[in-house]
Design a protein around this motif. Structure first.
Motif, PDB file in Angstrom:
ATOM      1  N   UNK A  67       0.883  -1.253  -0.013  1.00  0.00           N
ATOM      2  CA  UNK A  67       0.213  -0.101  -0.030  1.00  0.00           C
ATOM      3  C   UNK A  67       0.781   1.350  -0.050  1.00  0.00           C
ATOM      4  N   UNK A  68       2.036   1.114   0.843  1.00  0.00           N
ATOM      5  CA  UNK A  68       2.884   2.375   0.771  1.00  0.00           C
ATOM      6  C   UNK A  68       3.474   2.506  -0.424  1.00  0.00           C
ATOM      7  N   UNK A  69       4.030   1.376  -1.053  1.00  0.00           N
ATOM      8  CA  UNK A  69       4.679   1.618  -2.421  1.00  0.00           C
ATOM      9  C   UNK A  69       3.561   2.374  -3.252  1.00  0.00           C
ATOM     10  N   UNK A  70       2.455   1.902  -3.154  1.00  0.00           N
ATOM     11  CA  UNK A  70       1.301   2.256  -4.096  1.00  0.00           C
ATOM     12  C   UNK A  70       1.143   3.900  -3.855  1.00  0.00           C
ATOM     13  N   UNK A  71       1.190   4.364  -2.772  1.00  0.00           N
ATOM     14  CA  UNK A  71       0.916   5.756  -2.614  1.00  0.00           C
ATOM     15  C   UNK A  71       2.267   6.411  -3.331  1.00  0.00           C
ATOM     16  N   UNK A  72       3.431   6.085  -3.005  1.00  0.00           N
ATOM     17  CA  UNK A  72       4.674   6.613  -3.318  1.00  0.00           C
ATOM     18  C   UNK A  72       4.753   6.680  -4.924  1.00  0.00           C
ATOM     19  N   UNK A  73       3.983   5.555  -5.674  1.00  0.00           N
ATOM     20  CA  UNK A  73       3.883   5.481  -7.051  1.00  0.00           C
ATOM     21  C   UNK A  73       2.906   6.488  -7.626  1.00  0.00           C
ATOM     22  N   UNK A  74       2.091   6.631  -6.706  1.00  0.00           N
ATOM     23  CA  UNK A  74       1.129   7.786  -7.260  1.00  0.00           C
ATOM     24  C   UNK A  74       1.585   9.025  -7.035  1.00  0.00           C
ATOM     25  N   UNK A  75       2.324   9.203  -6.252  1.00  0.00           N
ATOM     26  CA  UNK A  75       3.003  10.765  -6.042  1.00  0.00           C
ATOM     27  C   UNK A  75       4.006  11.035  -7.114  1.00  0.00           C
ATOM     28  N   UNK A  76       4.796   9.879  -7.471  1.00  0.00           N
ATOM     29  CA  UNK A  76       5.760   9.790  -8.550  1.00  0.00           C
ATOM     30  C   UNK A  76       5.213  10.151  -9.759  1.00  0.00           C
ATOM     31  N   UNK A  77       3.940   9.445 -10.227  1.00  0.00           N
ATOM     32  CA  UNK A  77       3.127   9.715 -11.198  1.00  0.00           C
ATOM     33  C   UNK A  77       2.765  11.061 -11.561  1.00  0.00           C
ATOM     34  N   UNK A  78       2.037  11.640 -10.534  1.00  0.00           N
ATOM     35  CA  UNK A  78       1.376  12.942 -10.440  1.00  0.00           C
ATOM     36  C   UNK A  78       2.705  14.005 -10.543  1.00  0.00           C
ATOM     37  N   UNK A  79       3.884  13.946  -9.968  1.00  0.00           N
ATOM     38  CA  UNK A  79       4.795  14.711 -10.184  1.00  0.00           C
ATOM     39  C   UNK A  79       5.239  15.048 -11.618  1.00  0.00           C
ATOM     40  N   UNK A  80       5.271  13.588 -12.183  1.00  0.00           N
ATOM     41  CA  UNK A  80       5.848  13.614 -13.593  1.00  0.00           C
ATOM     42  C   UNK A  80       4.830  14.312 -14.326  1.00  0.00           C
ATOM     43  N   UNK A  81       3.477  14.057 -14.225  1.00  0.00           N
ATOM     44  CA  UNK A  81       2.362  14.735 -14.896  1.00  0.00           C
ATOM     45  C   UNK A  81       2.577  16.411 -14.920  1.00  0.00           C
ATOM     46  N   UNK A  82       2.902  16.758 -13.640  1.00  0.00           N
ATOM     47  CA  UNK A  82       3.216  18.059 -13.425  1.00  0.00           C
ATOM     48  C   UNK A  82       4.239  18.705 -14.390  1.00  0.00           C
ATOM     49  N   UNK A  83       5.239  18.082 -14.544  1.00  0.00           N
ATOM     50  CA  UNK A  83       6.525  18.372 -15.533  1.00  0.00           C
ATOM     51  C   UNK A  83       6.039  18.506 -16.690  1.00  0.00           C
ATOM     52  N   UNK A  84       5.226  17.327 -17.150  1.00  0.00           N
ATOM     53  CA  UNK A  84       4.856  17.188 -18.499  1.00  0.00           C
ATOM     54  C   UNK A  84       4.116  18.226 -18.976  1.00  0.00           C
ATOM     55  N   UNK A  85       3.206  18.697 -18.035  1.00  0.00           N
ATOM     56  CA  UNK A  85       2.148  19.744 -18.638  1.00  0.00           C
ATOM     57  C   UNK A  85       3.092  21.063 -18.923  1.00  0.00           C
ATOM     58  N   UNK A  86       4.117  21.117 -18.119  1.00  0.00           N
ATOM     59  CA  UNK A  86       4.932  22.365 -18.540  1.00  0.00           C
ATOM     60  C   UNK A  86       5.779  22.229 -19.834  1.00  0.00           C
ATOM     61  N   UNK A  87       6.259  21.168 -20.155  1.00  0.00           N
ATOM     62  CA  UNK A  87       6.886  20.677 -21.196  1.00  0.00           C
ATOM     63  C   UNK A  87       6.019  20.729 -22.479  1.00  0.00           C
ATOM     64  N   UNK A  88       4.845  20.520 -22.392  1.00  0.00           N
ATOM     65  CA  UNK A  88       3.966  20.424 -23.591  1.00  0.00           C
ATOM     66  C   UNK A  88       3.457  22.196 -23.977  1.00  0.00           C
ATOM     67  N   UNK A  89       3.438  22.816 -22.751  1.00  0.00           N
ATOM     68  CA  UNK A  89       3.223  24.367 -22.970  1.00  0.00           C
ATOM     69  C   UNK A  89       4.661  25.154 -23.504  1.00  0.00           C
ATOM     70  N   UNK A  90       5.714  24.528 -23.015  1.00  0.00           N
ATOM     71  CA  UNK A  90       6.797  25.120 -23.647  1.00  0.00           C
ATOM     72  C   UNK A  90       7.065  24.883 -25.151  1.00  0.00           C
ATOM     73  N   UNK A  91       6.765  23.558 -25.157  1.00  0.00           N
ATOM     74  CA  UNK A  91       6.774  23.059 -26.777  1.00  0.00           C
ATOM     75  C   UNK A  91       5.740  23.540 -27.789  1.00  0.00           C
ATOM     76  N   UNK A  92       4.560  24.252 -27.259  1.00  0.00           N
ATOM     77  CA  UNK A  92       3.579  24.493 -27.877  1.00  0.00           C
ATOM     78  C   UNK A  92       2.585  23.276 -28.340  1.00  0.00           C
ATOM     79  N   UNK A  93       2.536  22.308 -27.709  1.00  0.00           N
ATOM     80  CA  UNK A  93       1.785  21.007 -27.994  1.00  0.00           C
ATOM     81  C   UNK A  93       0.560  21.178 -27.263  1.00  0.00           C
ATOM     82  N   UNK A  94      -0.617  21.142 -27.604  1.00  0.00           N
ATOM     83  CA  UNK A  94      -1.897  21.144 -27.067  1.00  0.00           C
ATOM     84  C   UNK A  94      -1.994  19.595 -26.492  1.00  0.00           C
TER      85      UNK A  94
END
Length: 337
Positions: A287-314
Motif C-alpha cells: 500500500x505504501x509503495x502504491x502511494x509513493x508510485x501515485x506521488x511519482x506519477x502525479x509529479x511527472x504529469x506536473x512536469x509534462x504539462x509544463x513541457x507541452x506548454x513550452x513546446x506549444x503542443x496542445x
C-alpha cells in the motif's frame, strides 16, 4: 515541435554513458537533475502489458493477491520479456505498472482495460461488505454501487472525449465529476485508515485500504486526463500538486507498524501472531509503495504539462496521439531550451 516515437541518439548515448538516467517517466541529467525527455506510454504499451499479464489481466485486480501474482513464474517471465524488449526503457517498473494499475505519464489505457480494473475493484469491495459497512455507516451499499456506476459512465465518456466536437465542454464536465468522486473516495479511505479505539483489526481492513486507494488513484488519473483534453494545462500542475499532497497525507496517516500490530492482535497464539504481523507488514508495504508510485506519477504529469506548454503542443493533440498509437510503445516529449 513534433512528438517523437524514438528517443534521440544523443539521449541514448548519454544514458548509456551514465550521464543521464531514467527516473519514472522522465530521463534526467545525473549531475544537474535537468529533465532531458518525458516518456509517455501509448495505447500500444497498455495493450502489451495486458497481454503480458495473461490470466491476471482476465481477473483484473487482486488487491492482496498482487504479491503472490508477481511471483507467478509465467506472469513474471512475460513481464520480464516485455521489459527486455523496451531497450533503453527496460528499467521502467513494468511489474509495478501491471500489477498495481499505477502508470507513468498521462493514463491513456482504453476503456476496456480501465473498466476491467474498475470492475475488479468494485467486485472486491462487494466481497469486503462487512468492512465497508464498518467504515461507511452513512454510506449505504446502494450508494456505493451508484458511485461506481457514475465513475464507469464518466470513464466511458473520457475514452472518446478527445475526438468529440464538444470536447471542451465535455472534458470540463468530466473533470468536475471525477473531482466529486475523488472527494467521496478520499473520505471513505481516511475513515478506513483510522482504527480509532480498536484493539484489534481484521486483515480484511488492509485489503479495503488498498482497494479504496486503487479507486482513488484511478480517478486522479482520469481527472488529469480530462484537464489535458480541455487544454487546461496550467491547471494540470495545480491539481496534480493537490493530489500529491493528499497522497502524502495518506502515506503519513498509514502508520504500517501500528496497523500491523492491531492485525497481529487478532491471534491468541504468539507464533501465529508474529506470522500475522509479518503478513500485515508485507501488505502494508504494498500500500505504501502504491502511494509513493501515485506521488511519482502525479509529479511527472506536473512536469509534462509544463513541457507541452513550452513546446506549444496542445493537451488534446497529445492525448489523441498517444491514444491512437498501437505499434510504438512510447512517445517522447523533449523540453524546449
Amino acid at each position: 515541435m513534433p512528438l517523437l516515437y524514438d528517443i534521440p541518439l544523443n539521449i541514448v548515448n548519454r544514458v548509456s554513458s551514465g550521464e543521464a538516467e531514467l527516473v519514472g517517466a522522465v530521463i534526467k541529467e545525473v549531475a544537474s537533475g535537468r529533465i532531458l525527455a518525458h516518456v509517455q506510454p501509448t495505447q500500444g504499451f497498455y495493450q502489451a502489458v495486458a497481454q503480458a499479464r495473461g490470466a491476471l489481466a482476465q481477473s483484473g485486480f487482486s488487491p492482496l493477491g498482487v504479491i503472490g501474482a508477481v511471483q507467478n513464474e509465467q506472469i513474471k517471465t512475460s513481464l520480464e520479456k516485455l521489459g527486455q524488449g523496451l531497450g533503453l526503457l527496460q528499467d521502467l517498473q513494468i511489474a509495478n505498472i501491471a500489477l498495481t494499475g499505477i502508470g507513468i505519464g498521462v493514463s491513456v489505457a482504453g476503456f476496456a482495460i480501465i473498466n476491467m480494473r474498475l470492475n475488479a475493484i468494485e467486485k472486491h469491495l462487494g466481497n469486503l461488505r462487512e468492512e465497508v459497512s464498518e467504515i461507511g455507516r452513512m454510506f449505504q451499499e446502494a450508494e456505493l454501487r451508484r458511485l461506481f456506476s457514475e465513475i464507469r459512465a464518466a470513464l466511458k465518456d473520457l475514452d472518446s472525449v478527445a475526438t468529440r466536437t464538444d470536447y471542451l465542454a465535455l472534458s470540463s464536465s468530466l473533470q468536475r465529476q471525477f473531482s466529486s468522486h475523488l472527494s467521496t473516495l478520499s473520505d471513505l479511505l481516511v475513515e478506513a485508515m483510522t482504527p480509532g479505539r480498536a484493539t484489534t483489526l481484521p486483515v480484511e481492513r488492509l485489503d479495503l485500504i488498498w482497494t479504496l486507494s486503487s479507486a482513488k488513484w484511478l480517478c486522479e488519473e482520469a481527472e488529469l486526463q480530462a484537464l489535458f483534453v480541455s487544454e487546461d494545462l496550467d491547471h494540470v500542475g495545480d491539481f496534480a500538486g493537490r493530489y500529491i499532497n493528499d497522497n502524502l497525507r495518506c502515506l503519513d496517516q498509514l502508520n504500517p507498524d501500528a496497523l500491523a500490530r492491531l492485525v497481529a492482535a487478532t491471534e491468541g497464539d504468539l507464533i501465529a501472531s508474529v506470522s500475522k504481523r509479518r503478513q500485515a507488514a508485507q501488505h502494508l508495504g504494498l500500500v505504501a509503495d502504491g502511494f509513493a508510485g501515485a506521488i511519482d506519477s502525479l509529479s511527472q504529469q506536473q512536469s509534462l504539462s509544463l513541457a507541452l506548454l513550452g513546446a506549444g503542443i496542445g493537451g488534446r493533440e497529445y492525448i489523441e496521439a498517444t491514444s491512437k498509437e498501437t505499434k510504438k510503445h512510447f512517445l517522447i516529449v523533449m523540453p524546449v531550451g
